[in-house]
Design a protein around this motif. Structure first.
Motif, PDB file in Angstrom:
ATOM      1  N   ARG A   1       0.814  -1.221   0.000  1.00  0.00           N
ATOM      2  CA  ARG A   1       0.000   0.000   0.000  1.00  0.00           C
ATOM      3  C   ARG A   1       0.848   1.273   0.000  1.00  0.00           C
ATOM      4  O   ARG A   1       0.336   2.334  -0.358  1.00  0.00           O
ATOM      5  CB  ARG A   1      -0.886   0.032   1.255  1.00  0.00           C
ATOM      6  CG  ARG A   1      -1.982  -0.997   1.235  1.00  0.00           C
ATOM      7  CD  ARG A   1      -2.784  -0.943   2.530  1.00  0.00           C
ATOM      8  NE  ARG A   1      -3.945  -1.822   2.451  1.00  0.00           N
ATOM      9  CZ  ARG A   1      -4.830  -1.980   3.435  1.00  0.00           C
ATOM     10  NH1 ARG A   1      -4.683  -1.315   4.570  1.00  0.00           N
ATOM     11  NH2 ARG A   1      -5.855  -2.785   3.272  1.00  0.00           N
ATOM     12  N   ASP A   2       2.116   1.151   0.424  1.00  0.00           N
ATOM     13  CA  ASP A   2       2.965   2.346   0.555  1.00  0.00           C
ATOM     14  C   ASP A   2       3.100   3.033  -0.797  1.00  0.00           C
ATOM     15  O   ASP A   2       3.523   2.407  -1.792  1.00  0.00           O
ATOM     16  CB  ASP A   2       4.357   1.968   1.091  1.00  0.00           C
ATOM     17  CG  ASP A   2       4.285   1.401   2.507  1.00  0.00           C
ATOM     18  OD1 ASP A   2       3.202   1.498   3.133  1.00  0.00           O
ATOM     19  OD2 ASP A   2       5.301   0.856   2.976  1.00  0.00           O
ATOM     20  N   ASN A   3       2.749   4.293  -0.850  1.00  0.00           N
ATOM     21  CA  ASN A   3       2.794   5.106  -2.086  1.00  0.00           C
ATOM     22  C   ASN A   3       1.887   4.576  -3.194  1.00  0.00           C
ATOM     23  O   ASN A   3       2.067   4.924  -4.367  1.00  0.00           O
ATOM     24  CB  ASN A   3       4.229   5.218  -2.618  1.00  0.00           C
ATOM     25  CG  ASN A   3       5.164   5.823  -1.596  1.00  0.00           C
ATOM     26  OD1 ASN A   3       4.804   6.813  -0.945  1.00  0.00           O
ATOM     27  ND2 ASN A   3       6.327   5.224  -1.409  1.00  0.00           N
TER      28      ASN A   3
ATOM     29  N   VAL B   1      -3.167 -11.757 -14.108  1.00  0.00           N
ATOM     30  CA  VAL B   1      -2.902 -11.245 -12.760  1.00  0.00           C
ATOM     31  C   VAL B   1      -1.503 -10.633 -12.693  1.00  0.00           C
ATOM     32  O   VAL B   1      -1.302  -9.537 -12.155  1.00  0.00           O
ATOM     33  CB  VAL B   1      -3.057 -12.376 -11.706  1.00  0.00           C
ATOM     34  CG1 VAL B   1      -2.517 -11.933 -10.349  1.00  0.00           C
ATOM     35  CG2 VAL B   1      -4.512 -12.802 -11.597  1.00  0.00           C
ATOM     36  N   GLU B   2      -0.538 -11.322 -13.270  1.00  0.00           N
ATOM     37  CA  GLU B   2       0.832 -10.806 -13.161  1.00  0.00           C
ATOM     38  C   GLU B   2       1.027  -9.499 -13.935  1.00  0.00           C
ATOM     39  O   GLU B   2       1.816  -8.647 -13.526  1.00  0.00           O
ATOM     40  CB  GLU B   2       1.867 -11.851 -13.591  1.00  0.00           C
ATOM     41  CG  GLU B   2       1.906 -12.185 -15.037  1.00  0.00           C
ATOM     42  CD  GLU B   2       3.049 -13.190 -15.346  1.00  0.00           C
ATOM     43  OE1 GLU B   2       4.028 -13.221 -14.577  1.00  0.00           O
ATOM     44  OE2 GLU B   2       2.917 -13.926 -16.323  1.00  0.00           O
TER      45      GLU B   2
ATOM     46  N   LEU C   1       2.517  -6.136 -12.272  1.00  0.00           N
ATOM     47  CA  LEU C   1       3.651  -5.404 -12.845  1.00  0.00           C
ATOM     48  C   LEU C   1       3.260  -3.967 -13.174  1.00  0.00           C
ATOM     49  O   LEU C   1       4.057  -3.040 -12.997  1.00  0.00           O
ATOM     50  CB  LEU C   1       4.165  -6.127 -14.099  1.00  0.00           C
ATOM     51  CG  LEU C   1       4.857  -7.472 -13.812  1.00  0.00           C
ATOM     52  CD1 LEU C   1       5.105  -8.246 -15.109  1.00  0.00           C
ATOM     53  CD2 LEU C   1       6.181  -7.264 -13.056  1.00  0.00           C
ATOM     54  N   SER C   2       2.017  -3.779 -13.606  1.00  0.00           N
ATOM     55  CA  SER C   2       1.574  -2.424 -13.950  1.00  0.00           C
ATOM     56  C   SER C   2       1.557  -1.511 -12.724  1.00  0.00           C
ATOM     57  O   SER C   2       1.569  -0.292 -12.846  1.00  0.00           O
ATOM     58  CB  SER C   2       0.182  -2.463 -14.591  1.00  0.00           C
ATOM     59  OG  SER C   2      -0.817  -2.615 -13.591  1.00  0.00           O
ATOM     60  N   LEU C   3       1.519  -2.129 -11.541  1.00  0.00           N
ATOM     61  CA  LEU C   3       1.519  -1.343 -10.299  1.00  0.00           C
ATOM     62  C   LEU C   3       2.934  -1.112  -9.769  1.00  0.00           C
ATOM     63  O   LEU C   3       3.120  -0.522  -8.709  1.00  0.00           O
ATOM     64  CB  LEU C   3       0.690  -2.074  -9.232  1.00  0.00           C
ATOM     65  CG  LEU C   3      -0.801  -2.198  -9.547  1.00  0.00           C
ATOM     66  CD1 LEU C   3      -1.459  -3.207  -8.615  1.00  0.00           C
ATOM     67  CD2 LEU C   3      -1.482  -0.842  -9.435  1.00  0.00           C
ATOM     68  N   GLY C   4       3.925  -1.623 -10.513  1.00  0.00           N
ATOM     69  CA  GLY C   4       5.312  -1.448 -10.082  1.00  0.00           C
ATOM     70  C   GLY C   4       5.693  -2.353  -8.923  1.00  0.00           C
ATOM     71  O   GLY C   4       6.621  -2.064  -8.170  1.00  0.00           O
ATOM     72  N   ILE C   5       4.975  -3.460  -8.760  1.00  0.00           N
ATOM     73  CA  ILE C   5       5.283  -4.403  -7.681  1.00  0.00           C
ATOM     74  C   ILE C   5       6.152  -5.521  -8.240  1.00  0.00           C
ATOM     75  O   ILE C   5       5.852  -6.078  -9.316  1.00  0.00           O
ATOM     76  CB  ILE C   5       3.983  -4.988  -7.071  1.00  0.00           C
ATOM     77  CG1 ILE C   5       3.206  -3.886  -6.341  1.00  0.00           C
ATOM     78  CG2 ILE C   5       4.289  -6.149  -6.120  1.00  0.00           C
ATOM     79  CD1 ILE C   5       1.826  -4.300  -5.870  1.00  0.00           C
TER      80      ILE C   5
ATOM     81  N   ILE D   1      -3.947  -8.578  -3.588  1.00  0.00           N
ATOM     82  CA  ILE D   1      -2.514  -8.862  -3.759  1.00  0.00           C
ATOM     83  C   ILE D   1      -1.792  -8.640  -2.434  1.00  0.00           C
ATOM     84  O   ILE D   1      -1.801  -7.537  -1.887  1.00  0.00           O
ATOM     85  CB  ILE D   1      -1.910  -7.946  -4.850  1.00  0.00           C
ATOM     86  CG1 ILE D   1      -2.722  -8.061  -6.152  1.00  0.00           C
ATOM     87  CG2 ILE D   1      -0.447  -8.297  -5.098  1.00  0.00           C
ATOM     88  CD1 ILE D   1      -2.408  -6.965  -7.170  1.00  0.00           C
ATOM     89  N   PHE D   2      -1.171  -9.710  -1.934  1.00  0.00           N
ATOM     90  CA  PHE D   2      -0.475  -9.667  -0.638  1.00  0.00           C
ATOM     91  C   PHE D   2       1.010  -9.963  -0.830  1.00  0.00           C
ATOM     92  O   PHE D   2       1.362 -10.851  -1.609  1.00  0.00           O
ATOM     93  CB  PHE D   2      -1.010 -10.750   0.301  1.00  0.00           C
ATOM     94  CG  PHE D   2      -2.479 -10.635   0.626  1.00  0.00           C
ATOM     95  CD1 PHE D   2      -2.898  -9.985   1.771  1.00  0.00           C
ATOM     96  CD2 PHE D   2      -3.429 -11.212  -0.222  1.00  0.00           C
ATOM     97  CE1 PHE D   2      -4.249  -9.903   2.083  1.00  0.00           C
ATOM     98  CE2 PHE D   2      -4.783 -11.128   0.086  1.00  0.00           C
ATOM     99  CZ  PHE D   2      -5.194 -10.471   1.234  1.00  0.00           C
TER     100      PHE D   2
END
Lengths: 576, 74
Positions: free
Chosen positions: B12-14, B29-30, B34-38, B67-68
């Protein structure tokens, strides 16, 4: 200095120091407490009578430099379940007892004169029994404060609160931690057993002595690898940041968060009580998100939670406590939960059993779901003072169900089911049903594999493979519980190939022996069978290995599933 | 397709706790992660509509994706 058995007879107020019998030499922690109870306690005895024994044992690695090795095991026949019981906790006492050469402290008998209270003081030479009056009736915090003044800040303390003095079945045994706060051997009412012996507290003399290590170099090498495996594990890092309460949101998302006395699988107020919210609240109020419950812990899942004014309120604020007060009692205010957690620590109550008992009382209309202020008032004015209502609640969820004629009572063998619904997470249902100690998630934590993807993955809603999963975890847990290790080493042990061999190498280096992984597995199996044998001799049968019938009849949202694993499949658990 | 994406713990940070997001049909899902920069390596558990899912799975319109990072407790 060789380890010894320290024995206290409260019937004639005598004490002895004995050599360790050969059969007990390779045992520690739960393996030792359960073996002593199975050997020396009449299985059919009354748990609060003179034939029961309270056994306190450090683990095989307690008192060494091994990371996370500070758990102390307490064992007896449980007044809550009638089964054998072991409850372990952190704090400083395991390390202190081990350094004094105490392999186990066995408290047996019961004073004839019930009007007197006693304390025990442990030194390297043995145990002294003294009559006690000053701290009788005091809460745990005041007891520790008084003993720190009387015996010095460094004294070790194992104590019971008013709940234990009143022999309530939800009474815990509290252990002083390095900050003079408390860790709890929570489950099964062992505080009532200590109270029945009329022992208010056990004090332990500080020592500079060290535990002897047979091969110090090999020990140091193994401990370095072991600690690295723990520190590098991503779950350890999340535990330090959010505590165990990080689980509220994921268990809620999975639909397995028992809510409103086990009538739903998701709680609308989950975000307010979640680990994420707790972390932000702690930081905003100048508390500590991470904190160790014993010296040498490298995971630090505990925390210091401050109140609105920035003053200390509680620590060891665990997911199961927060779930039980939060989702199960529908209280969505972390400060009410922290108040209740602190009160339960002070009164000396299991913070799973007690709030689950409150949720049953809420269903009975004793108080309203969601009324955190009233729950705290009842804790202070009824449970702590031993009013009739307080005693009904302080004797646990089954006691409340019986007193008020409620059928939805989530217990197995009389012990409250914790924070994971067995309809939506089926592996944990096998653990609840088959555990030798009543419903207890820590006995075989299938949540790891059913929900968290640790040690593989197994669909929580499937019936397949759950018995085998629970069996393997229960065997491994029995072995870990004998080492003095915190169970949270299992997250690294399940997924990091270096962790378990390093642990076994440490045990070998400590004692100069050569255990293999198979030996450790066999130790776990032997412990489970010893405990099961005690329960069978106490009168339990496979018919006791069942969940309450409402789980099979009331579907739980959002998945609308029931408990549907057959009795035959449950019974196959013991095929090993 | 419209997906409700929920993030947990330090993911959740930023970023956000929960957000309605639009993705082209067939997005896996992946791809969403990736689109979220995770970083995929940091992902511990993913669920679609409260059921565990694999990274290659494709959510349906109006699904909820949780997503955890790797977490544990107990």
């Amino acid at each position: 200095m060789a380890d010894k058995i320290f024995r206290v007879n409260m019937s004639d107020l005598s004490t002895t120091v004995e050599p360790v019998p050969a059969a007990w030499m390779g045992l520690g922690g739960r393996g030792l407490t359960s073996t002593v109870v199975a050997t020396e306690v009449t299985p059919t005895c009354h748990p609060l009578g003179r034939h029961n024994k309270l056994v306190i044992a450090p683990g095989l690695l307690s008192g060494t430099q091994a990371a996370n090795s500070g758990r102390l095991s307490c064992g007896a026949k449980s007044p809550l379940t009638g089964t054998i019981k072991e409850a372990n906790a952190g704090g400083s006492s395991a390390q202190m007892l081990a350094k004094l050469g105490v392999k186990a402290l066995i408290i047996e008998g019961k004073p004839h004169d019930e009007s007197k209270w006693y304390s025990l003081h442990v030194t390297r030479d043995g145990v002294t029994i003294s009559e006690e009056s000053e701290v009788i009736g005091l809460g745990n915090f005041a007891t520790v404060k008084t003993l720190n003044q009387r015996l010095g800040e460094k004294v070790g303390v194992i104590t019971i609160g008013p709940a234990g003095e009143m022999r309530m079945s939800a009474a815990n045994i509290s252990i002083k931690d390095p900050d003079s706060h408390l860790r709890s051997g929570g489950r099964g009412g062992l505080g009532a057993v200590m109270g029945s012996k009329k022992v208010k507290f056990i004090s332990i003399e500080p020592t500079n002595e060290q535990v002897q290590i047979a091969d110090p170099e090999a020990f140091k090498t193994a401990n370095r690898l072991f600690a690295k495996a723990l520190v590098d594990n991503p779950i350890s890092k999340a535990l330090a940041q959010y505590g165990t309460n990080v689980l509220v949101n994921i268990i809620n998302e999975s639909g397995g968060l028992p809510t409103r006395n086990f009538t739903k699988g998701q709680f609308e107020g989950h975000e307010a009580i979640s680990g994420e919210t707790m972390h932000d609240t702690i930081v905003a109020r100048g508390g500590k998100p991470k904190h160790n419950c014993h010296q040498g812990c490298v995971i630090q899942c505990s925390q210091v939670y401050n109140d609105l004014n920035g003053n200390y309120k509680t620590s060891g604020f665990e997911y199961e406590t927060i779930w039980a007060l939060g989702a199960d009692c529908c209280i969505d205010n972390l400060d009410h939960l922290a108040d209740a957690d602190s009160l339960m620590d002070d009164i000396g109550l299991d913070s799973i059993e007690t709030p689950v008992a409150f949720a049953v009382a809420m269903e009975a209309g004793v108080l309203k779901f969601g009324d955190g202020a009233e729950l705290c008032r009842i804790l202070k004015e009824d449970v702590a003072k031993g009013t009739p209502l307080g005693r009904i609640i302080g004797n646990g969820a089954a006691s409340v169900g019986k007193a008020f004629g409620i059928t939805r009572v989530p217990v197995v063998k009389g012990q409250a089911i914790p924070a994971y619904d067995p309809r939506a997470i089926k592996g944990i249902g096998i653990t609840y049903a088959t555990s030798t100690q009543g419903a207890d998630h820590t006995m075989g934590y299938t949540i790891a594999t059913n929900i968290l993807g640790v040690g593989g993955k197994l669909d929580p809603l499937s019936k397949e493979g759950q018995v085998e999963l629970s069996r393997n975890l229960q065997i491994a847990t029995a072995a870990i519980d004998s080492t003095g290790m915190c169970l949270f080493i299992a997250f690294a042990a399940l997924d990091d190939a270096t962790c378990l061999p390093a642990l076994i190498d440490m045990i070998n280096a400590r004692f100069g022996i050569s255990l293999t992984a198979d030996d450790v597995t066999n130790l776990g199996k032997t412990i489970l069978k010893t405990e099961h044998g005690f329960n069978l001799a106490a009168g339990f049968t496979n018919k006791d290995d069942r969940l309450p019938e409402f789980f099979a009849e009331e579907p739980i949202a959002p998945h609308n599933v029931v408990w549907d694993i057959s009795d035959a499949a449950i019974d196959s658990f013991w095929d090993f | 397709m419209r997906i409700t994406v929920k993030l947990f713990a330090y993911f959740r940070d930023n970023r956000f706790k929960q957000r309605e997001m639009e993705f082209p049909a067939g997005t896996r899902v992946e791809d969403i992660i990736l689109s979220l920069g995770i970083n995929l390596e940091e992902v511990g558990v993913t669920m679609i509509n409260s059921r565990h899912c694999e990274l290659f799975q494709v959510p349906n319109d109006h699904d909820q994706l949780a997503i955890f990072p790797a977490i544990g407790g107990g």
